[in-house]
Scaffold this motif. Structure first.
Motif, PDB file in Angstrom:
ATOM      1  N   HIS A   1     -33.751  38.095 -12.348  1.00 19.82           N
ATOM      2  CA  HIS A   1     -33.964  37.714 -13.752  1.00 19.82           C
ATOM      3  C   HIS A   1     -34.382  36.263 -13.937  1.00 19.82           C
ATOM      4  O   HIS A   1     -34.499  35.798 -15.058  1.00 19.82           O
ATOM      5  N   GLU A   2     -34.631  35.585 -12.814  1.00 17.94           N
ATOM      6  CA  GLU A   2     -34.948  34.160 -12.895  1.00 17.94           C
ATOM      7  C   GLU A   2     -36.248  33.905 -13.640  1.00 17.94           C
ATOM      8  O   GLU A   2     -36.427  32.844 -14.231  1.00 17.94           O
ATOM      9  N   LYS A   3     -37.150  34.869 -13.603  1.00 20.15           N
ATOM     10  CA  LYS A   3     -38.467  34.634 -14.214  1.00 20.15           C
ATOM     11  C   LYS A   3     -38.633  35.385 -15.530  1.00 20.15           C
ATOM     12  O   LYS A   3     -39.750  35.514 -16.034  1.00 20.15           O
TER      13      LYS A   3
ATOM     14  N   GLY B   1     -41.472  40.562 -14.902  1.00 19.94           N
ATOM     15  CA  GLY B   1     -40.305  41.270 -14.379  1.00 19.94           C
ATOM     16  C   GLY B   1     -40.564  41.802 -12.975  1.00 19.94           C
ATOM     17  O   GLY B   1     -41.700  42.106 -12.605  1.00 19.94           O
ATOM     18  N   TYR B   2     -39.495  41.857 -12.199  1.00 22.83           N
ATOM     19  CA  TYR B   2     -39.605  42.405 -10.830  1.00 22.83           C
ATOM     20  C   TYR B   2     -39.480  43.924 -10.872  1.00 22.83           C
ATOM     21  O   TYR B   2     -38.685  44.467 -11.641  1.00 22.83           O
TER      22      TYR B   2
ATOM     23  N   PRO C   1     -46.687  40.181 -17.710  1.00 22.82           N
ATOM     24  CA  PRO C   1     -46.476  40.995 -18.914  1.00 22.82           C
ATOM     25  C   PRO C   1     -47.575  42.040 -19.119  1.00 22.82           C
ATOM     26  O   PRO C   1     -47.331  43.083 -19.720  1.00 22.82           O
ATOM     27  N   GLU C   2     -48.792  41.756 -18.543  1.00 23.66           N
ATOM     28  CA  GLU C   2     -49.886  42.754 -18.703  1.00 23.66           C
ATOM     29  C   GLU C   2     -49.797  43.845 -17.655  1.00 23.66           C
ATOM     30  O   GLU C   2     -50.641  44.745 -17.615  1.00 23.66           O
TER      31      GLU C   2
ATOM     32  N   ARG D   1     -49.845  43.229 -14.272  1.00 24.33           N
ATOM     33  CA  ARG D   1     -50.576  42.867 -13.045  1.00 24.33           C
ATOM     34  C   ARG D   1     -49.559  42.471 -11.960  1.00 24.33           C
ATOM     35  O   ARG D   1     -48.642  41.682 -12.217  1.00 24.33           O
ATOM     36  N   ALA D   2     -49.737  43.026 -10.756  1.00 24.10           N
ATOM     37  CA  ALA D   2     -48.842  42.698  -9.641  1.00 24.10           C
ATOM     38  C   ALA D   2     -49.164  41.302  -9.125  1.00 24.10           C
ATOM     39  O   ALA D   2     -50.328  40.962  -8.951  1.00 24.10           O
ATOM     40  N   LEU D   3     -48.133  40.489  -8.937  1.00 22.60           N
ATOM     41  CA  LEU D   3     -48.335  39.107  -8.491  1.00 22.60           C
ATOM     42  C   LEU D   3     -47.837  38.947  -7.054  1.00 22.60           C
ATOM     43  O   LEU D   3     -47.022  39.747  -6.578  1.00 22.60           O
ATOM     44  N   GLU D   4     -48.296  37.872  -6.407  1.00 23.57           N
ATOM     45  CA  GLU D   4     -47.869  37.612  -5.011  1.00 23.57           C
ATOM     46  C   GLU D   4     -46.522  36.875  -5.028  1.00 23.57           C
ATOM     47  O   GLU D   4     -46.400  35.734  -4.600  1.00 23.57           O
ATOM     48  N   ASP D   5     -45.571  37.536  -5.567  1.00 22.83           N
ATOM     49  CA  ASP D   5     -44.232  36.946  -5.731  1.00 22.83           C
ATOM     50  C   ASP D   5     -43.233  38.067  -5.431  1.00 22.83           C
ATOM     51  O   ASP D   5     -43.209  39.087  -6.127  1.00 22.83           O
TER      52      ASP D   5
END
Lengths: 450, 107
Positions: free
Chosen positions: A371-373, A390-391, A410-411, A413-417
């Motif tokens: 929930h950090e982000k 969100g993860y 939010p859209e 899109r998968a991020l490199e995180d």
């Protein structure tokens, strides 16, 4: 020293019953109170016997006064006339003893005693309230962090120690004030009937608190692996203790030289301030010089994974920073690796390795990371969040991990995180590059616990 | 209801003022009060010291002599009025006691 004894019991200011009882017990053991200083009570050897003690309050007394005032001396004459001899005086307290079997008490009117204690307490009240409120504010902030950012707090022995100190401060001053006002309410009612009410202070609570704080400090010094911390902390503790001794000795010296109380206060406080700035400045300057000259380093060691492990980037074209916090509960190491500005293509990799040493803390640590982000770029309309970062669960197989989560914008899109999990280890990884399956496997190999 | 200061006197106040109807050294009051009351009333040194300060402030007594730290005092007219007021109050109480109990015994 033989023939001398010393103890330090943090009696509540108003606890005349507790202080007198303690001094009577010491006298029965063969120790008569000799003097009282900021460092505690000092006794001299005598034949064990039953001695009566009385603690009276003289609120006008100043610790800085070179000698007792005329009024104080007259008061002592009155006491001596009925067999009460002054053993010691410190602050508003005056400690008298009497060797008679059944002496007339120094105070025979509870209203007067109540007024004297009330005056002494009124002087101490702002100090107590200030520390109670400060302890409440800092203690609540600490508890908020414990529930919302547990990794930050649990991984730092220093944060655990300071949080403990604030809570002890709050609990002690709250209990002390509550005990005083409860006693005062009963004492006011009893005084109307001409009766005294024994006091009951909070020195045992304070002793427990001080013991806990000392244990916390020892734990901090022993358990914290933050580079450079001991270089700062040990001199800081030593110098603070030294400063306390120096200012007290200065005060005593000026008293012996018969300096007026105002002059003594001015010199002692000015010296204390100047020395504090000088000493702290010297420690900070030495640390900075030491780091610059390479005498010691704040670096926490080489990162387990660098950009060169994942891409054809020479190690010398990268720069890395790290931050490590270790405690017996949780360890956290953070690494930031990026290509230097001279490189054409910018690449960056950052990751946080969290090792949870107590299994029951795992869920709360994972919960913080997941929930950090949440707060990142939340779009709000009329105060209501409409979408979140969100993860989401991801396939752990490419990493060789037990579990994996990936961050989505939010859209959608998968991020490199990513958050990765092996045994008691959690890793949060952010990469500027889009990682291939092969790079994921390499990352997993480098970051999984050995 | 809280009483006004010195509106009524405690036993210790009463006997201290009584001692000071004649010039007397403050410290000696500690011996005079038990002698006066057959040991029934004892005044502590701290209580005596504080009460003398309060009586001085209220101008109920005044200092007559000082030999080193030994100071003597005597009642002022105001102090005498307060003492007499207390005496009359106590007499009234005693009178009430007698009247009521005598009525019970002889109806």
């Amino acid at each position: 020293m033989k023939g001398q004894k010393h103890d330090f019991i943090p009696f509540s200011l108003y606890d005349r019953t507790g202080m007198a009882a303690h001094l009577e017990k010491r006298a029965a053991q063969g120790w008569l109170l000799d003097r009282v200083t900021a460092f505690g009570w000092y006794y001299r050897k005598m034949e064990p016997k039953k001695v009566h003690f009385a603690v009276t309050y003289y609120p006008k007394n100043s610790e800085y006064a070179p000698e007792p005032s005329e009024q104080q001396l007259t008061f002592r004459d009155f006491c001596a006339h009925s067999g009460w001899n002054l053993a010691a005086a410190f602050g508003p307290h005056q400690f008298y003893y009497n060797l008679k079997e059944d002496p007339v008490p120094i105070q025979t009117d509870p209203q007067i005693e109540l007024a004297q204690i009330g005056k002494a307490m009124r002087r101490a009240l702002p100090f107590s309230l200030f520390f109670m409120l400060l302890g409440l504010y800092m203690g609540c902030s600490w508890l908020w962090t414990l529930f919302h950012r547990p990794i930050n707090l649990l991984s730092s022995a220093g944060s655990l120690f300071t949080g403990l100190c604030w809570l002890v401060l709050f609990v002690f001053f709250t209990a002390d004030l509550a005990t005083y006002f409860t006693w005062r309410r009963r004492a006011v009612q009893a005084a109307r009937r001409g009766e005294f009410v024994p006091t009951r202070g909070c020195h045992r609570l304070m002793q427990t608190g001080v013991l806990l704080m000392l244990l916390g400090l020892a734990y901090w010094l022993l358990a914290d692996r933050t580079p450079g911390l001991r270089l700062f902390l040990i001199p800081f503790v030593a110098v603070t203790a030294l400063l306390y001794v120096v200012t007290n000795r200065t005060k005593e010296l000026l008293k012996r030289q018969k300096a007026p109380a105002m002059l003594n206060i001015t010199i002692t406080w000015a010296l204390s301030l100047i020395l504090s700035f000088l000493i702290m400045g010297s420690i900070t300057y030495s640390l900075i010089q030491g780091i610059r000259s390479g005498a010691f380093s704040l670096d926490s060691g080489s990162p387990p994974l660098i950009l060169s492990d994942l891409a054809p980037i020479p190690a010398e074209d990268c720069e890395a920073n790290s931050s490590v916090a270790n405690s017996a509960l949780v360890s956290r190491a953070r690494f930031w690796i990026r290509t230097t500005s001279t490189m054409g293509d910018y690449s960056a990799l950052s990751y946080t390795v969290v090792d949870v040493h107590l299994p029951w803390l795992y869920d709360i640590c994972l919960n913080q990371l997941l929930h950090e982000k949440d707060d990142l770029d939340v779009f709000e309309e009329d105060g209501e969040p409409v979408s979140h970062y969100g993860y989401r669960m991801a396939d752990p197989a490419p990493w060789g991990a037990e579990e994996a989560w990936q961050l989505y914008s939010p859209e959608g899109r998968a991020l490199e995180d990513y958050i990765l999990h092996w045994g008691n280890r959690l890793v949060v990884l952010e990469s500027s590059m889009e990682l291939t399956q092969e790079q994921m496997a390499l990352t997993g190999e480098h970051l999984e616990p050995s | 209801m809280p009483r006004l200061k010195f509106q009524t006197l405690t036993e210790q106040m009463y006997y201290i003022l009584l001692c000071l109807s004649r010039e007397c050294c403050g410290i000696d009051i500690m011996d005079q009060v038990p002698a006066m009351t057959g040991g029934r009333v004892r005044v502590g040194s701290g209580t005596l010291y504080n009460l003398l300060e309060q009586f001085l402030q209220a101008e109920m007594i005044r200092e007559t002599r000082a030999e080193g730290r030994r100071r003597s005092y005597i009642l002022t007219p105001k102090g005498r009025r307060v003492l007499e007021g207390e005496y009359h109050r106590l007499c009234t109480q005693a009178e009430d006691y007698r009247r009521i109990l005598e009525e019970e015994v002889s109806p």
